[in-house]
Design a protein around this motif. Structure first.
Motif, PDB file in Angstrom:
ATOM      1  N   LEU A   1      44.317  36.305  35.496  1.00 20.68           N
ATOM      2  CA  LEU A   1      43.127  36.529  36.312  1.00 20.68           C
ATOM      3  C   LEU A   1      41.896  36.791  35.465  1.00 20.68           C
ATOM      4  O   LEU A   1      40.771  36.481  35.885  1.00 20.68           O
ATOM      5  CB  LEU A   1      43.361  37.689  37.277  1.00 20.68           C
ATOM      6  N   VAL A   2      42.068  37.331  34.284  1.00 20.37           N
ATOM      7  CA  VAL A   2      40.922  37.537  33.393  1.00 20.37           C
ATOM      8  C   VAL A   2      40.320  36.196  32.999  1.00 20.37           C
ATOM      9  O   VAL A   2      39.099  36.004  33.025  1.00 20.37           O
ATOM     10  CB  VAL A   2      41.351  38.329  32.138  1.00 20.37           C
ATOM     11  N   VAL A   3      41.160  35.241  32.649  1.00 22.44           N
ATOM     12  CA  VAL A   3      40.693  33.940  32.181  1.00 22.44           C
ATOM     13  C   VAL A   3      40.286  33.034  33.345  1.00 22.44           C
ATOM     14  O   VAL A   3      39.275  32.341  33.283  1.00 22.44           O
ATOM     15  CB  VAL A   3      41.789  33.250  31.331  1.00 22.44           C
ATOM     16  N   ALA A   4      41.072  33.052  34.416  1.00 23.08           N
ATOM     17  CA  ALA A   4      40.888  32.044  35.469  1.00 23.08           C
ATOM     18  C   ALA A   4      40.910  32.645  36.863  1.00 23.08           C
ATOM     19  O   ALA A   4      41.401  32.033  37.807  1.00 23.08           O
ATOM     20  CB  ALA A   4      41.980  30.980  35.339  1.00 23.08           C
ATOM     21  N   GLY A   5      40.373  33.841  37.011  1.00 26.99           N
ATOM     22  CA  GLY A   5      40.457  34.559  38.276  1.00 26.99           C
ATOM     23  C   GLY A   5      39.892  33.803  39.463  1.00 26.99           C
ATOM     24  O   GLY A   5      40.506  33.758  40.533  1.00 26.99           O
ATOM     25  N   ASP A   6      38.720  33.217  39.295  1.00 31.55           N
ATOM     26  CA  ASP A   6      38.102  32.501  40.412  1.00 31.55           C
ATOM     27  C   ASP A   6      38.971  31.328  40.863  1.00 31.55           C
ATOM     28  O   ASP A   6      39.199  31.123  42.061  1.00 31.55           O
ATOM     29  CB  ASP A   6      36.711  31.996  40.018  1.00 31.55           C
ATOM     30  N   THR A   7      39.468  30.563  39.899  1.00 29.71           N
ATOM     31  CA  THR A   7      40.312  29.406  40.217  1.00 29.71           C
ATOM     32  C   THR A   7      41.625  29.841  40.854  1.00 29.71           C
ATOM     33  O   THR A   7      42.068  29.270  41.862  1.00 29.71           O
ATOM     34  CB  THR A   7      40.607  28.589  38.943  1.00 29.71           C
ATOM     35  N   ILE A   8      42.261  30.844  40.283  1.00 26.77           N
ATOM     36  CA  ILE A   8      43.554  31.317  40.766  1.00 26.77           C
ATOM     37  C   ILE A   8      43.451  31.816  42.209  1.00 26.77           C
ATOM     38  O   ILE A   8      44.247  31.447  43.086  1.00 26.77           O
ATOM     39  CB  ILE A   8      44.103  32.436  39.856  1.00 26.77           C
ATOM     40  N   MET A   9      42.459  32.664  42.480  1.00 26.40           N
ATOM     41  CA  MET A   9      42.357  33.263  43.805  1.00 26.40           C
ATOM     42  C   MET A   9      41.953  32.245  44.868  1.00 26.40           C
ATOM     43  O   MET A   9      42.447  32.291  46.000  1.00 26.40           O
ATOM     44  CB  MET A   9      41.377  34.440  43.783  1.00 26.40           C
ATOM     45  N   SER A  10      41.080  31.313  44.513  1.00 23.39           N
ATOM     46  CA  SER A  10      40.675  30.294  45.492  1.00 23.39           C
ATOM     47  C   SER A  10      41.825  29.339  45.795  1.00 23.39           C
ATOM     48  O   SER A  10      42.030  28.940  46.949  1.00 23.39           O
ATOM     49  CB  SER A  10      39.450  29.519  44.994  1.00 23.39           C
ATOM     50  N   GLU A  11      42.607  28.994  44.762  1.00 21.02           N
ATOM     51  CA  GLU A  11      43.746  28.101  44.971  1.00 21.02           C
ATOM     52  C   GLU A  11      44.837  28.805  45.782  1.00 21.02           C
ATOM     53  O   GLU A  11      45.487  28.191  46.644  1.00 21.02           O
ATOM     54  CB  GLU A  11      44.300  27.631  43.628  1.00 21.02           C
ATOM     55  N   ALA A  12      45.031  30.104  45.541  1.00 19.76           N
ATOM     56  CA  ALA A  12      46.016  30.867  46.311  1.00 19.76           C
ATOM     57  C   ALA A  12      45.611  30.947  47.778  1.00 19.76           C
ATOM     58  O   ALA A  12      46.461  30.847  48.677  1.00 19.76           O
ATOM     59  CB  ALA A  12      46.171  32.266  45.728  1.00 19.76           C
ATOM     60  N   ALA A  13      44.319  31.103  48.029  1.00 19.96           N
ATOM     61  CA  ALA A  13      43.831  31.135  49.412  1.00 19.96           C
ATOM     62  C   ALA A  13      44.067  29.788  50.088  1.00 19.96           C
ATOM     63  O   ALA A  13      44.392  29.724  51.282  1.00 19.96           O
ATOM     64  CB  ALA A  13      42.349  31.493  49.430  1.00 19.96           C
ATOM     65  N   ARG A  14      43.940  28.716  49.324  1.00 14.87           N
ATOM     66  CA  ARG A  14      44.122  27.374  49.884  1.00 14.87           C
ATOM     67  C   ARG A  14      45.580  27.096  50.250  1.00 14.87           C
ATOM     68  O   ARG A  14      45.871  26.511  51.299  1.00 14.87           O
ATOM     69  CB  ARG A  14      43.622  26.317  48.887  1.00 14.87           C
ATOM     70  N   THR A  15      46.512  27.519  49.373  1.00 17.88           N
ATOM     71  CA  THR A  15      47.925  27.175  49.569  1.00 17.88           C
ATOM     72  C   THR A  15      48.718  28.259  50.295  1.00 17.88           C
ATOM     73  O   THR A  15      49.861  28.011  50.692  1.00 17.88           O
ATOM     74  CB  THR A  15      48.609  26.907  48.212  1.00 17.88           C
ATOM     75  N   GLY A  16      48.147  29.453  50.438  1.00 16.63           N
ATOM     76  CA  GLY A  16      48.886  30.548  51.065  1.00 16.63           C
ATOM     77  C   GLY A  16      49.786  31.304  50.116  1.00 16.63           C
ATOM     78  O   GLY A  16      50.591  32.145  50.537  1.00 16.63           O
ATOM     79  N   SER A  17      49.645  31.048  48.842  1.00 16.26           N
ATOM     80  CA  SER A  17      50.425  31.767  47.825  1.00 16.26           C
ATOM     81  C   SER A  17      49.979  33.226  47.770  1.00 16.26           C
ATOM     82  O   SER A  17      48.795  33.522  47.717  1.00 16.26           O
ATOM     83  CB  SER A  17      50.223  31.099  46.463  1.00 16.26           C
ATOM     84  N   LYS A  18      50.934  34.143  47.770  1.00 15.85           N
ATOM     85  CA  LYS A  18      50.612  35.572  47.663  1.00 15.85           C
ATOM     86  C   LYS A  18      50.584  35.964  46.184  1.00 15.85           C
ATOM     87  O   LYS A  18      51.498  35.622  45.433  1.00 15.85           O
ATOM     88  CB  LYS A  18      51.641  36.429  48.395  1.00 15.85           C
ATOM     89  N   ILE A  19      49.549  36.691  45.774  1.00 15.80           N
ATOM     90  CA  ILE A  19      49.479  37.233  44.416  1.00 15.80           C
ATOM     91  C   ILE A  19      49.876  38.702  44.506  1.00 15.80           C
ATOM     92  O   ILE A  19      49.125  39.534  45.033  1.00 15.80           O
ATOM     93  CB  ILE A  19      48.065  37.090  43.811  1.00 15.80           C
ATOM     94  N   LEU A  20      51.051  39.032  44.021  1.00 17.44           N
ATOM     95  CA  LEU A  20      51.630  40.367  44.158  1.00 17.44           C
ATOM     96  C   LEU A  20      51.599  41.061  42.795  1.00 17.44           C
ATOM     97  O   LEU A  20      52.328  40.667  41.878  1.00 17.44           O
ATOM     98  CB  LEU A  20      53.069  40.256  44.673  1.00 17.44           C
ATOM     99  N   PRO A  21      50.748  42.071  42.626  1.00 15.25           N
ATOM    100  CA  PRO A  21      50.569  42.682  41.304  1.00 15.25           C
ATOM    101  C   PRO A  21      51.771  43.493  40.849  1.00 15.25           C
ATOM    102  O   PRO A  21      52.403  44.195  41.645  1.00 15.25           O
ATOM    103  CB  PRO A  21      49.342  43.584  41.492  1.00 15.25           C
ATOM    104  N   VAL A  22      52.068  43.382  39.565  1.00 16.90           N
ATOM    105  CA  VAL A  22      53.176  44.113  38.951  1.00 16.90           C
ATOM    106  C   VAL A  22      52.681  45.225  38.030  1.00 16.90           C
ATOM    107  O   VAL A  22      53.351  46.241  37.872  1.00 16.90           O
ATOM    108  CB  VAL A  22      54.111  43.143  38.189  1.00 16.90           C
ATOM    109  N   ASP A  23      51.512  45.062  37.408  1.00 21.47           N
ATOM    110  CA  ASP A  23      50.942  46.168  36.640  1.00 21.47           C
ATOM    111  C   ASP A  23      50.972  47.421  37.497  1.00 21.47           C
ATOM    112  O   ASP A  23      50.599  47.375  38.680  1.00 21.47           O
ATOM    113  CB  ASP A  23      49.484  45.866  36.254  1.00 21.47           C
ATOM    114  N   SER A  24      51.377  48.538  36.937  1.00 23.10           N
ATOM    115  CA  SER A  24      51.556  49.753  37.745  1.00 23.10           C
ATOM    116  C   SER A  24      50.264  50.157  38.457  1.00 23.10           C
ATOM    117  O   SER A  24      50.292  50.617  39.607  1.00 23.10           O
ATOM    118  CB  SER A  24      52.064  50.900  36.871  1.00 23.10           C
TER     119      SER A  24
END
Length: 391
Positions: free
Chosen positions: A126-149
């Motif tokens: 997400l640091v490198v490609a946050g905008d692309t990742i989040m917009s593509e996830a919104a398009r496909t319905g992919s859930k981004i589930l954080p693991v960092d505590s």
């Protein structure tokens, strides 16, 4: 809960090993169908024998050849191309990205394009490609589930909360190995000193990033993308005990926090079992009466300039966060290899950011090009520092 098929990137690292523990503890709920690893072929062999996955990716071609000789029934790939091939596999439900570094960006994006859910421990994605990742996830319905505590804590307390009701996020920071040292006392610190984290047992890269506070800077940028919060509304506090993993403040002043022991298996398991909280095997004891006191301190951005710089690059956006991350990855490794001093990590990252020339538009392709150019420049600067030291 239906059984989920898991692909695990970075299976032999700290988070990967704990993820395997979670998967092994719930064979009725999770199945490892593929994984990647770096250099530890002994652990890779153990994973193949224990979990019988179909697909394996090795960091290097020679390791791939060894595994194919020993396990001819599995499909084995190597390198960045192999990671992409692994992510493009059709038969899985969740990709758990526990790999370290920007190399995790492209396989994550490929999994999102397939609509797969992402359990994300690789903050660089997400640091490198946050905008692309989040917009593509919104398009496909992919859930981004954080693991960092920290992000898992925020994600958990946000369940049932209206996004419009959230005023701010507060990320906690242990302060790392050198939290009680002044700037002057950092001049002669060693790698062994840096790797002695007071609260957590992590890999070398993340432990050093914790000491420089780059890790927390990356988490701030990640939180901005994950939760859609402005940088002005993302705060960091020093919390030595690492008991409060992070918190949110609502419009009415209510503060919701997630607490627990220092055990990465809990956020890993929740990301895999979401939206359910299932039993954590061999749960670590947690008793606030035994802990007694919790301490919180304001972050000193002069003492920790890498955190201040992370806020700056995050607000600038475009290729700046990628440059910050790439320079740090190279400098962090150079410190591990005794090529530079601890404080030179900061110097190299700062120089890379201030010398960066932004592309117009900043497509993902351009951002990745900036990443590569930055790595080349910082490596050259490290050579020049060694030459100056030797002269």
């Amino acid at each position: 809960m239906a059984k989920k098929k898991i692909i695990l990137l970075g299976a032999t690292g700290s988070v990967g090993v704990q993820a395997l523990d979670v998967i092994a503890a719930h064979p009725d709920l999770f199945e490892l169908v593929g994984f990647s690893f770096g250099k530890n072929i002994e652990k890779a062999r153990d994973i193949i024998q224990t979990f019988s996955p179909n697909l394996v990716v090795a960091a290097h071609e020679n390791l791939k050849t060894q595994l194919l000789d020993e396990f001819p029934s599995i499909a084995c790939y190597s390198g960045q191309t192999g990671l992409t091939q692994l992510a493009q596999t059709q038969d899985y439900d969740v990709l758990l990205n526990a790999i370290v570094g920007a190399i995790g960006v492209l396989p994550t994006l490929e999994a999102i394009k397939l609509g797969r859910d992402i359990a994300l421990a690789n903050k660089e994605t997400l640091v490198v490609a946050g905008d692309t990742i989040m917009s593509e996830a919104a398009r496909t319905g992919s859930k981004i589930l954080p693991v960092d505590s920290e992000h898992a804590a925020i994600f958990q307390v946000l369940q049932g909360v209206l996004p419009s009701d959230v005023r701010s996020l507060t990320i906690t920071a242990s302060g790392g190995s050198f939290r009680d040292k002044t700037r002057d006392e950092l001049v002669d610190v060693t790698l062994a000193d840096a790797l002695t984290h007071p609260n957590w047992s992590m890999g070398a890269k993340i432990t050093i990033d914790s000491a420089t506070m780059v890790n927390k800077g990356l988490e701030v940028i990640e939180a901005h993308h994950l939760f859609g919060m402005s940088y002005e509304d993302i705060h960091v506090v020093l919390h030595r005990e690492s008991v409060v993993h992070s918190m949110i403040t609502l419009n009415d002043g209510a503060v919701l926090a997630q607490l627990g022991p220092s055990d990465m298996r809990e956020p890993i398991q929740y990301a895999l079992s979401y939206p359910k909280h299932i039993t954590l095997h061999h749960e670590k004891p947690f008793d606030l009466t035994q802990i007694g006191c919790l301490h919180f301190e304001k972050m000193d951005l002069v003492r920790f300039p890498m955190l201040d710089l992370a806020y700056r690059v995050g607000k600038l956006g475009g290729g700046y966060p990628a440059v910050y991350n790439a320079a740090n990855e190279v400098a962090n490794l150079a410190f591990q290899e005794d090529k530079i001093t601890f404080l030179q990590i900061e110097q190299l990252v700062t120089r890379a950011v201030f010398e960066h020339i932004e592309f117009v538009g900043q497509s993902l392709q351009q951002i990745l090009k900036s990443d590569g150019v930055t790595r080349e420049k910082v490596n050259q600067w490290i050579v020049e520092l060694a030459e100056e030291k030797g002269s």
